[in-house]
Scaffold this motif. Structure first.
Motif, PDB file in Angstrom:
ATOM      1  N   GLN A  24      27.798  42.255  28.868  1.00  0.00           N
ATOM      2  CA  GLN A  24      28.628  41.301  28.149  1.00  0.00           C
ATOM      3  C   GLN A  24      29.801  41.996  27.455  1.00  0.00           C
ATOM      4  N   ILE A  25      29.573  43.192  26.953  1.00  0.00           N
ATOM      5  CA  ILE A  25      30.650  43.954  26.322  1.00  0.00           C
ATOM      6  C   ILE A  25      31.711  44.317  27.353  1.00  0.00           C
ATOM      7  N   MET A  26      31.291  44.774  28.525  1.00  0.00           N
ATOM      8  CA  MET A  26      32.237  45.150  29.569  1.00  0.00           C
ATOM      9  C   MET A  26      33.031  43.933  30.056  1.00  0.00           C
ATOM     10  N   ILE A  27      32.346  42.809  30.220  1.00  0.00           N
ATOM     11  CA  ILE A  27      33.015  41.597  30.684  1.00  0.00           C
ATOM     12  C   ILE A  27      34.038  41.124  29.660  1.00  0.00           C
ATOM     13  N   ARG A  28      33.623  41.054  28.401  1.00  0.00           N
ATOM     14  CA  ARG A  28      34.530  40.539  27.376  1.00  0.00           C
ATOM     15  C   ARG A  28      35.719  41.461  27.174  1.00  0.00           C
ATOM     16  N   ALA A  29      35.487  42.766  27.170  1.00  0.00           N
ATOM     17  CA  ALA A  29      36.589  43.708  26.966  1.00  0.00           C
ATOM     18  C   ALA A  29      37.608  43.622  28.093  1.00  0.00           C
ATOM     19  N   SER A  30      37.130  43.509  29.329  1.00  0.00           N
ATOM     20  CA  SER A  30      38.062  43.415  30.459  1.00  0.00           C
ATOM     21  C   SER A  30      38.764  42.065  30.477  1.00  0.00           C
TER      22      SER A  30
ATOM     23  N   ILE B  73      34.515  48.805  38.558  1.00  0.00           N
ATOM     24  CA  ILE B  73      35.381  48.826  39.740  1.00  0.00           C
ATOM     25  C   ILE B  73      35.800  47.408  40.115  1.00  0.00           C
ATOM     26  N   SER B  74      34.851  46.476  40.063  1.00  0.00           N
ATOM     27  CA  SER B  74      35.151  45.086  40.400  1.00  0.00           C
ATOM     28  C   SER B  74      36.182  44.502  39.449  1.00  0.00           C
ATOM     29  N   ARG B  75      36.019  44.784  38.159  1.00  0.00           N
ATOM     30  CA  ARG B  75      36.959  44.272  37.161  1.00  0.00           C
ATOM     31  C   ARG B  75      38.343  44.877  37.359  1.00  0.00           C
ATOM     32  N   TYR B  76      38.394  46.155  37.665  1.00  0.00           N
ATOM     33  CA  TYR B  76      39.670  46.816  37.925  1.00  0.00           C
ATOM     34  C   TYR B  76      40.368  46.183  39.124  1.00  0.00           C
ATOM     35  N   ARG B  77      39.600  45.901  40.157  1.00  0.00           N
ATOM     36  CA  ARG B  77      40.192  45.299  41.357  1.00  0.00           C
ATOM     37  C   ARG B  77      40.691  43.886  41.073  1.00  0.00           C
ATOM     38  N   GLU B  78      39.959  43.135  40.243  1.00  0.00           N
ATOM     39  CA  GLU B  78      40.383  41.773  39.912  1.00  0.00           C
ATOM     40  C   GLU B  78      41.716  41.781  39.165  1.00  0.00           C
ATOM     41  N   ILE B  79      41.834  42.674  38.181  1.00  0.00           N
ATOM     42  CA  ILE B  79      43.078  42.744  37.412  1.00  0.00           C
ATOM     43  C   ILE B  79      44.217  43.251  38.296  1.00  0.00           C
ATOM     44  N   SER B  80      43.924  44.226  39.129  1.00  0.00           N
ATOM     45  CA  SER B  80      44.945  44.744  40.048  1.00  0.00           C
ATOM     46  C   SER B  80      45.396  43.664  41.022  1.00  0.00           C
ATOM     47  N   ALA B  81      44.458  42.824  41.465  1.00  0.00           N
ATOM     48  CA  ALA B  81      44.807  41.738  42.388  1.00  0.00           C
ATOM     49  C   ALA B  81      45.738  40.737  41.720  1.00  0.00           C
ATOM     50  N   ARG B  82      45.525  40.479  40.446  1.00  0.00           N
ATOM     51  CA  ARG B  82      46.434  39.584  39.723  1.00  0.00           C
ATOM     52  C   ARG B  82      47.825  40.201  39.629  1.00  0.00           C
ATOM     53  N   MET B  83      47.873  41.521  39.461  1.00  0.00           N
ATOM     54  CA  MET B  83      49.163  42.204  39.450  1.00  0.00           C
ATOM     55  C   MET B  83      49.822  42.110  40.818  1.00  0.00           C
ATOM     56  N   ALA B  84      49.036  42.254  41.865  1.00  0.00           N
ATOM     57  CA  ALA B  84      49.579  42.141  43.219  1.00  0.00           C
ATOM     58  C   ALA B  84      50.141  40.748  43.472  1.00  0.00           C
TER      59      ALA B  84
END
Length: 218
Positions: free
Chosen positions: A68-74, A137-148
């Motif tokens: 939950q901490i990782m999800i909320r922070a990302s 890794i999944s969260r990083y890819r999601e944010i990167s995809a939004r940037m893309a």
């Protein structure tokens, strides 16, 4: 004595969401202070002045709390970076550059303001186990995809150089990796000066210059 223990001594009863927030914030504080592996559920409930049963009414276990901490922070980072901006409304190249500059500034300011938490989430939490690494890794890819997606809008509007082939997925990851690298002194608590405005200007110029893979020549 922890803040939540003092609150409980005022006699005000807490709602279920408030208790969950109480435990969440106590867990965050203890993980940041001692590290994940040196904190257990007993430490968290002692900080809050509640029972173990109260903890398990909100979280399955300590590992679930970490998720939950990782999800909320990302999620908070993504909200700060993208600010729910509708990039399809950006009118022209100059407006795109200004919006991109503002995005970089928001990202770096958020990282600066929440450096200790993000350092834990980005650098320490993924080492807990394979699932935590996979989530990061999944969260990083999601944010990167939004940037893309943002860069794709720019490409469709003709603001990217048509003579340079660009993998927009890679470009989105490049932007996020560059932001993380630029914020490394803040994340590591190196004590080095971290002027958000100055670094924002530098990073924006660097990215938009290299993203001449991204912008046409003047």
């Amino acid at each position: 004595m922890g803040f939540w223990v003092r609150l409980m001594k005022t006699g005000r009863s807490l709602t279920v969401p408030e208790r969950a927030r109480q435990l969440y914030e106590a867990g965050v504080a203890l993980f940041l202070d001692r590290g994940y592996r040196d904190v257990d559920v007993d430490d968290i409930v002692a900080e809050c002045g509640v029972s173990r049963g109260t903890f398990y009414g909100s979280f399955r276990n300590k590992r679930h709390l970490l998720d939950q901490i990782m999800i909320r922070a990302s999620d908070d980072l993504a909200l700060a970076v993208f600010a729910d901006r509708d990039w399809s409304e950006v009118a022209d190249r100059d407006a795109f550059i200004a919006e991109f500059h503002a995005l970089v500034g928001r990202a770096l300011q958020h990282i600066h303001d929440h450096a200790q938490l993000l350092a834990f989430v980005i650098l320490a939490a993924p080492g807990v186990d394979a699932d935590a690494l996979g989530m990061m890794i999944s969260r990083y890819r999601e944010i990167s995809a939004r940037m893309a997606d943002i860069l794709e809008i720019a490409a469709e509007r003709g603001w990217l150089r048509s003579d340079v082939p660009v993998d927009l997925v890679w470009a989105g990851q490049l932007v996020m990796s560059t932001l993380a690298q630029a914020a490394t002194p803040a994340l590591l608590g190196s004590g080095e000066p971290f002027d958000v405005d100055e670094i924002t200007d530098f990073v924006t110029n660097y990215l938009l210059g290299g993203i001449r893979a991204v912008l046409p020549a003047d």
